[in-house]
Design a protein around this motif. Structure first.
Motif, PDB file in Angstrom:
ATOM      1  N   HIS A 100      12.483   5.771 -15.485  1.00 43.30           N
ATOM      2  CA  HIS A 100      13.487   4.919 -16.145  1.00 43.30           C
ATOM      3  C   HIS A 100      12.984   3.496 -16.377  1.00 43.30           C
ATOM      4  CE1 HIS A 100      16.174   8.244 -15.450  1.00 43.30           C
ATOM      5  NE2 HIS A 100      15.804   8.230 -14.184  1.00 43.30           N
ATOM      6  N   ILE A 101      11.702   3.402 -16.751  1.00 43.59           N
ATOM      7  CA  ILE A 101      11.088   2.101 -17.009  1.00 43.59           C
ATOM      8  C   ILE A 101      10.686   2.043 -18.477  1.00 43.59           C
ATOM      9  CG2 ILE A 101       9.133   0.600 -16.486  1.00 43.59           C
ATOM     10  CD1 ILE A 101       9.181   1.793 -13.647  1.00 43.59           C
ATOM     11  N   SER A 102      11.197   1.035 -19.173  1.00 47.53           N
ATOM     12  CA  SER A 102      10.862   0.840 -20.584  1.00 47.53           C
ATOM     13  C   SER A 102       9.572   0.046 -20.700  1.00 47.53           C
ATOM     14  CB  SER A 102      11.974   0.082 -21.299  1.00 47.53           C
ATOM     15  OG  SER A 102      13.137   0.862 -21.339  1.00 47.53           O
ATOM     16  N   ILE A 103       8.749   0.439 -21.628  1.00 44.92           N
ATOM     17  CA  ILE A 103       7.492  -0.255 -21.896  1.00 44.92           C
ATOM     18  C   ILE A 103       7.775  -1.342 -22.935  1.00 44.92           C
ATOM     19  CG2 ILE A 103       5.175   0.017 -22.838  1.00 44.92           C
ATOM     20  CD1 ILE A 103       5.310   2.957 -21.751  1.00 44.92           C
ATOM     21  N   CYS A 104       7.397  -2.581 -22.619  1.00 43.09           N
ATOM     22  CA  CYS A 104       7.625  -3.718 -23.520  1.00 43.09           C
ATOM     23  C   CYS A 104       6.545  -3.820 -24.581  1.00 43.09           C
ATOM     24  CB  CYS A 104       7.653  -5.019 -22.738  1.00 43.09           C
ATOM     25  SG  CYS A 104       8.859  -5.093 -21.411  1.00 43.09           S
ATOM     26  N   SER A 105       5.305  -3.564 -24.199  1.00 36.79           N
ATOM     27  CA  SER A 105       4.205  -3.583 -25.159  1.00 36.79           C
ATOM     28  C   SER A 105       3.112  -2.639 -24.667  1.00 36.79           C
ATOM     29  CB  SER A 105       3.641  -4.994 -25.367  1.00 36.79           C
ATOM     30  OG  SER A 105       2.960  -5.438 -24.221  1.00 36.79           O
ATOM     31  N   LEU A 106       2.319  -2.168 -25.622  1.00 41.14           N
ATOM     32  CA  LEU A 106       1.269  -1.212 -25.306  1.00 41.14           C
ATOM     33  C   LEU A 106       0.116  -1.423 -26.269  1.00 41.14           C
ATOM     34  CD1 LEU A 106       1.654   2.521 -24.546  1.00 41.14           C
ATOM     35  CD2 LEU A 106       0.061   1.810 -26.303  1.00 41.14           C
ATOM     36  N   LYS A 107      -1.084  -1.450 -25.735  1.00 49.78           N
ATOM     37  CA  LYS A 107      -2.289  -1.511 -26.566  1.00 49.78           C
ATOM     38  C   LYS A 107      -3.290  -0.550 -25.956  1.00 49.78           C
ATOM     39  CE  LYS A 107      -5.956  -4.314 -28.386  1.00 49.78           C
ATOM     40  NZ  LYS A 107      -6.680  -5.560 -28.380  1.00 49.78           N
ATOM     41  N   SER A 108      -3.825   0.325 -26.776  1.00 53.59           N
ATOM     42  CA  SER A 108      -4.845   1.251 -26.283  1.00 53.59           C
ATOM     43  C   SER A 108      -5.944   1.386 -27.314  1.00 53.59           C
ATOM     44  CB  SER A 108      -4.228   2.621 -25.972  1.00 53.59           C
ATOM     45  OG  SER A 108      -3.792   3.256 -27.144  1.00 53.59           O
ATOM     46  N   ASP A 109      -7.146   1.657 -26.832  1.00 55.33           N
ATOM     47  CA  ASP A 109      -8.269   1.894 -27.721  1.00 55.33           C
ATOM     48  C   ASP A 109      -9.341   2.684 -26.986  1.00 55.33           C
ATOM     49  OD1 ASP A 109      -9.356  -0.056 -26.062  1.00 55.33           O
ATOM     50  OD2 ASP A 109      -9.953  -1.391 -27.671  1.00 55.33           O
ATOM     51  N   THR A 110     -10.395   3.020 -27.705  1.00 55.89           N
ATOM     52  CA  THR A 110     -11.522   3.736 -27.123  1.00 55.89           C
ATOM     53  C   THR A 110     -12.794   2.936 -27.389  1.00 55.89           C
ATOM     54  OG1 THR A 110     -11.830   5.040 -29.135  1.00 55.89           O
ATOM     55  CG2 THR A 110     -10.465   6.009 -27.400  1.00 55.89           C
ATOM     56  N   TYR A 111     -13.795   3.181 -26.570  1.00 50.32           N
ATOM     57  CA  TYR A 111     -15.087   2.515 -26.721  1.00 50.32           C
ATOM     58  C   TYR A 111     -16.161   3.394 -26.095  1.00 50.32           C
ATOM     59  CZ  TYR A 111     -14.324   1.230 -21.828  1.00 50.32           C
ATOM     60  OH  TYR A 111     -14.081   1.266 -20.474  1.00 50.32           O
ATOM     61  N   GLU A 112     -17.410   3.171 -26.512  1.00 55.82           N
ATOM     62  CA  GLU A 112     -18.525   3.938 -25.947  1.00 55.82           C
ATOM     63  C   GLU A 112     -19.184   3.164 -24.823  1.00 55.82           C
ATOM     64  OE1 GLU A 112     -21.564   6.197 -27.963  1.00 55.82           O
ATOM     65  OE2 GLU A 112     -20.226   6.325 -29.710  1.00 55.82           O
ATOM     66  N   GLU A 113     -19.491   3.879 -23.753  1.00 53.00           N
ATOM     67  CA  GLU A 113     -20.199   3.287 -22.626  1.00 53.00           C
ATOM     68  C   GLU A 113     -21.073   4.364 -22.004  1.00 53.00           C
ATOM     69  OE1 GLU A 113     -18.418   2.242 -18.534  1.00 53.00           O
ATOM     70  OE2 GLU A 113     -18.375   0.347 -19.662  1.00 53.00           O
ATOM     71  N   ASN A 114     -22.358   4.102 -21.897  1.00 53.22           N
ATOM     72  CA  ASN A 114     -23.303   5.068 -21.324  1.00 53.22           C
ATOM     73  C   ASN A 114     -23.182   6.442 -21.975  1.00 53.22           C
ATOM     74  OD1 ASN A 114     -24.143   3.040 -19.519  1.00 53.22           O
ATOM     75  ND2 ASN A 114     -22.568   3.627 -18.048  1.00 53.22           N
TER      76      ASN A 114
END
Length: 177
Positions: A120-134
């Motif tokens: 029952h927790i609302s998300i105020c903001s969200l940012k997601s992405d992907t990146y390459e590492e090793n």
């Protein structure tokens, strides 16, 4: 109460990214006598996305509703609008950010957001992405949320620890308010 708080509208514009697009849209808002209360810009792929919460009197809101579709077409933008009202915040005991990272695995974000919904927790903001590492594709996500007074924060954190282990993600909670 100011005249800008009388009426509100959410405006979204999506189109090919290019210099001057923000200027064109903010000038339109100004010409319609609206005030930008909140806004977000993101570049997703080659697409520009602009979301604004506008406020103004009835005449200003009507003006933007009638002017934006034509201006959007001129600029090659897909636009949407929806009238809204001022946000009524629920009582909360604290605000947090959650940052998590791990190997990019389909369904991780869905499971994390389901966990928040189930608690029952609302998300105020969200940012997601992907990146390459090793030579691996990794994901990172940052969420901002408020803990309602009726939610046991310690139980929430322990439960999230269990979820993070099952998803194989590293995370950090930070209290922000």
């Amino acid at each position: 109460m100011t005249v800008f708080t009388n009426h509100q509208i959410v405006l979204t514009a999506i189109g090919e990214d290019r210099p001057g697009i923000v200027s064109e849209l903010t000038q339109l808002v100004s010409d319609c006598h609206c005030n930008i209360i909140d806004s977000r810009i993101a570049i997703l792929g080659n697409e520009f996305t602009f979301i604004m919460l506008l406020a103004g009197d009835m005449s200003a809101i009507s003006r933007i509703e009638h002017t934006l579709p034509t201006k959007g077409m001129e600029l090659g933008l897909l636009t949407m609008m929806k009238r809204t009202a001022s946000h009524v915040a629920c009582e909360f005991c604290a605000g947090y950010t959650l940052e998590y990272t791990g190997i990019d695995t389909p369904g991780t974000l869905s499971k994390v957001t389901r966990f928040f919904a189930d608690n029952h927790i609302s998300i105020c903001s969200l940012k997601s992405d992907t990146y390459e590492e090793n030579d691996e594709l990794k994901m990172r996500c940052e969420l901002e949320f408020n803990i309602p007074v009726e939610v046991d924060i310690d139980h929430f954190k322990v439960s999230f620890e269990d979820l993070s282990r099952s998803l194989n993600v590293d995370y950090i909670f930070r209290r922000i308010r």
